[in-house]
Design an enzyme around this catalytic site. Structure first.
Site, mmCIF file in Angstrom:
data_model
loop_
_atom_site.group_PDB
_atom_site.id
_atom_site.type_symbol
_atom_site.label_atom_id
_atom_site.label_comp_id
_atom_site.label_asym_id
_atom_site.label_seq_id
_atom_site.Cartn_x
_atom_site.Cartn_y
_atom_site.Cartn_z
ATOM 1 N N GLY A 125 0.749 -1.245 0.000
ATOM 2 C CA GLY A 125 0.000 0.000 0.000
ATOM 3 C C GLY A 125 0.781 1.299 0.000
ATOM 4 O O GLY A 125 0.188 2.374 -0.087
ATOM 5 N N ASP A 134 2.970 -2.822 -10.539
ATOM 6 C CA ASP A 134 4.165 -3.300 -9.844
ATOM 7 C C ASP A 134 3.902 -4.761 -9.476
ATOM 8 O O ASP A 134 3.583 -5.079 -8.335
ATOM 9 C CB ASP A 134 4.430 -2.446 -8.594
ATOM 10 C CG ASP A 134 5.754 -2.788 -7.941
ATOM 11 O OD1 ASP A 134 6.792 -2.417 -8.491
ATOM 12 O OD2 ASP A 134 5.739 -3.434 -6.877
ATOM 13 N N CYS A 190 11.043 -4.701 -8.268
ATOM 14 C CA CYS A 190 12.207 -4.604 -7.377
ATOM 15 C C CYS A 190 13.153 -5.747 -7.737
ATOM 16 O O CYS A 190 13.606 -6.496 -6.882
ATOM 17 C CB CYS A 190 11.805 -4.632 -5.911
ATOM 18 S SG CYS A 190 10.786 -6.041 -5.437
#
Length: 492
Positions: A235, A302, A356
């Site tokens: 979040g 993402d 990432c």
């Protein structure tokens, strides 16, 4: 206690070569994945030190613990931030703590060192670039950067102004600076801890790595827009989007993991986010043509990735290379499907894709495949001053790393739809070719029914003029002649 049991389980499997550490952590589905990351990785790093202390103090005999669980518990007692559990386990460890601390002190004396990190074997010592600054994003839904800086100064921190280069991030004690790329981001010493700070508990600041702040910052949806955060939990990026949107518009946030979504709901409540709509749903099953999404123009994607960019999750064990290769192929396939699905939303203008991960299979190769399958999409060049670019030929994208950007490893790409008629009227975010700078063709003029027949020839001449200057001049002359003839006929 669930945290320690899960961490011990993962640690044991990793030591028995039952899977790569990052694979085991991701597959655990633990609600607070970041907390589990940190505990497992740090315990594994100090594993030999902890085992020596446990054996010297005969802890297993006194507590009836098994070695993996003993390691994670002793790590938090001696090196971490203290035990995060209660009950019988905490009582047992607290009873043994003086003996554990005494053995740790004797170990330092024997090895002639003063810091815990100096006890680590050379094979696991961190590189200097891995000691990353503490990044703090000011939550502009609840405060301003100026007010946050003033509060921190009154709290004993020393403000050093805005950073001009990465070398400025070598901060000591309570020094802090404003980031040179993101004005709402403050940079502190790696040892700065805000988990118990008032600003953090009140939701005025968010603890978020700089690289993780890039996707929302680069997507930059205007207030009032409709936005999707496709894989939203935990979040932080969602709250960043809401801050950029000033809590105006609609922010749809999806995640398949119900527990993580529940944790995210608490985080967004603390951050003061009100424009969001959470859904425990697979983004790939969301209908792009659904009426509620007809105005969606911005998407932040993402997706799940290998996590190889996270400093504590780097795992170069050759024994796991085949397993990792297969996992990367599976992840890349999923990521590409998510990208293609996001581009199906009819009014989409821009989509940010980020991971990432440091692997090109999840980054440049996914973007290349997406561009080949979607000719109506282009890459938008990002932050020309950013020190690390995407691998050629995708230098429009950004990469991040501990050594070059003082962040975790990260990848960001910004995709823009260019085929829709409406998108060509927008001012581009970056310089484009002179041909693309030409103003759009004027819209057709709606004519009244009784005038349509009279002006039909003039309309045709206007279209002819648009095709070339020579033909346009000739059309003007003919039009003037006809007007003169009409005037002469009326006069007669």
């Amino acid at each position: 206690m669930a945290l320690y049991i899960k961490a011990a389980e993962i640690l044991q499997k990793a030591e028995m070569k039952q899977g790569a550490l990052k694979t085991l952590v991701y597959d655990s589905k633990f609600p607070n994945i970041k907390q589990l990351f940190a505990l497992v990785c740090e315990t594994q790093k100090f594993s030999s030190v902890l085992q020596e202390i446990i054996e010297a103090t005969k802890l297993l005999k006194h507590t009836k613990l098994k070695m993996p669980l003993a390691k994670v518990l002793v790590y938090d007692v001696l090196i971490g931030r203290g035990l995060k559990c209660g009950g019988a386990w905490k009582a047992k460890l607290m009873k043994q703590r003086p003996r554990l601390q005494a053995e740790l002190a004797r170990m330092k004396v024997r090895r002639k060192v003063s810091r815990n990190e100096d006890l680590l074997p050379a094979s696991v010592l961190r590189a200097p670039g891995d000691l990353l600054p503490r990044y703090v994003r000011v939550n502009t839904l609840k405060t301003t950067v100026g007010d946050a800086v003033d509060y921190l100064k009154r709290d004993g921190f020393c403000y050093r102004g805005q950073a001009l280069k990465l070398e400025n991030f070598t901060l000591k004690n309570k020094d802090f600076m404003m980031d040179q790329h993101l004005p709402e981001l403050l940079v502190f010493s790696p040892k700065a801890d805000f988990h118990d700070h008032f600003l953090y508990k009140a939701g005025h600041i968010i603890l978020q790595d700089k690289a993780s702040c890039l996707p929302a910052h680069l997507l930059d949806p205007p207030p009032g827009s409709h936005v999707i955060d496709a894989c939203a939990a935990p979040g932080n990026k969602t709250s960043h989007l809401a801050a950029i949107m000033e809590n105006r518009g609609r922010l749809f946030a999806f995640d398949l993991d119900g527990k993580r979504l529940a944790t995210m709901s608490t985080l967004l409540l603390r951050a003061g986010v009100t424009c969001h709509q959470l859904a425990n749903q697979d983004f790939l099953k969301v209908d792009p043509d659904g009426p509620q999404y007809k105005d969606v123009e911005y998407i932040l994607l993402d997706p799940s990735c290998s996590g190889s960019g996270m400093v504590c999750l780097r795992d170069d064990d050759a024994a796991d290379q085949e397993e990792e290769k297969a996992r990367l192929a599976s992840l890349a396939s999923f990521q590409l499907r998510c990208l293609n699905h996001g581009l199906r939303f009819p009014r989409l203008k821009r989509l940010v894709y980020s991971t990432c991960s440091i692997h090109s299979q999840e980054n440049e190769e996914v973007i290349t495949a997406c561009l080949q399958q979607n000719p109506n999409v282009r890459l938008v060049p990002l932050l020309p001053q950013w020190p690390e670019r995407g691998q050629e030929p995708l230098s429009q994208c950004l990469r991040a790393s501990p050594t070059k950007t003082r962040t975790h490893g990260f990848f960001v790409a910004l995709l823009e739809k260019v085929s829709d008629a409406g998108s060509m009227k927008e001012k581009p975010a970056v310089p484009i070719s002179e041909a693309d700078r030409m103003p759009p063709a004027p819209s057709a003029v709606e004519m009244k029914p009784d005038a349509a027949e009279e002006n039909s020839s003039d309309a045709e001449e206007t279209l002819t003029f648009a095709a070339g200057d020579a033909d346009g001049s000739s059309s003007k002359k003919k039009r003037r002649k006809r007007k003169k003839k009409k005037k002469t006929a009326k006069a007669e």
